[in-house]
Write an enzyme that holds these catalytic residues in place. Structure first.
Site: not given
Length: 261
Positions: A167, A241
């Site tokens: 993440h 991301c």
């Protein structure tokens, strides 16, 4: 003529009703604002606290199982470009066969159990120490603050591509600052048997989430073919991301094995 009686129109009730509507609307607005604020606090702060605590505990569990102390990096105080005990990764570690489509199936070491932590990733440049678990499930791996190993990609220290995901924001956000990594930065992968040292080599700032070429055994972007490699080697890939707080693109960091001890 009769005396006219003045008519007084009472509007107090109507004004009170309008005021009540405005008051109720304001209360609802404030309540929604508080709920949104609590949700933001939960996502940006509380999930990080929970996930980081769980990740730290898992690192301790692994180290107790391996009966070792956290590895001391003798290079923390020296030039990080210089490898420690450099070795040829092909000779130092038994190569993991690369199984290409249509070729005879090779024997490969058994993969870790799904969602099980099997390694510790350490990046001194970022002050990061985090467990590595098998799989990239959000619920059972990534949301626990772990880094996830893409199933089917290489094993630590072996020829192939040891590809990981983590993440960028929330749930421990272990890869929050991977964009700060650059050529020469070292990455350590500790397993039960050995510690493998990789050196950052290339950074792909942004590519499509469907760019599977970046995690292949010989990694090369399918979207931006100028980024990647042409020959087999012992690679480490970090993916997350980008930009922050979105999942529009993927940021990719590639590193090469330089030592094993």
């Amino acid at each position: 003529m009769g005396q006219r009686v003045p008519v007084v129109v009472q509007t107090r009730g109507r004004r009170s009703a309008g005021a009540r509507v405005l008051w109720v609307s304001a209360e609802a607005f404030v309540t929604c604002g508080v709920l949104v604020l609590l949700l933001v606090v939960h996502q940006l702060w509380w999930t990080n606290q929970q996930a980081r605590a769980e990740a730290r505990d898992q690192v301790r569990v692994l180290e107790r199982e391996w009966d070792v102390s956290p590895p001391v990096d003798p290079g923390d105080s020296v030039d990080p470009v210089d490898p420690v005990d450099p070795v040829d990764p092909v000779e130092a570690v038994e190569p993991e066969p690369v199984v290409e489509s249509g070729s005879p199936r090779a024997t490969v070491p058994p993969a870790p159990a799904p969602s099980a932590a099997f390694a510790v990733l350490r990046i001194p440049r970022l002050g990061l120490t985090v467990p590595v678990a098998e799989g990239i499930s959000k619920r059972s791996v990534l949301d626990k603050g772990y880094v996830g190993h893409y199933p089917g990609t290489g094993a630590p220290g072996r020829v192939g591509n040891f590809a990981l995901a983590g993440h960028r924001n929330t749930h421990g956000e272990p890869f929050r600052y991977v964009n700060r990594l650059g050529p020469g930065d070292r990455i350590f992968v500790r397993t039960r048997a050995r510690t493998f040292v990789y050196r950052v080599d290339l950074v792909l700032p942004a590519t499509s989430p469907r760019d599977v070429g970046v995690i292949r055994a010989v990694p090369r972007s399918l979207v931006k073919p100028s980024y990647g490699y042409d020959a087999p080697g012992a690679y480490l890939t970090l993916t997350t991301c980008t930009p922050e707080f979105t999942s529009t693109y993927r940021l990719v960091v590639w590193a090469k094995l330089v030592s094993a001890r």
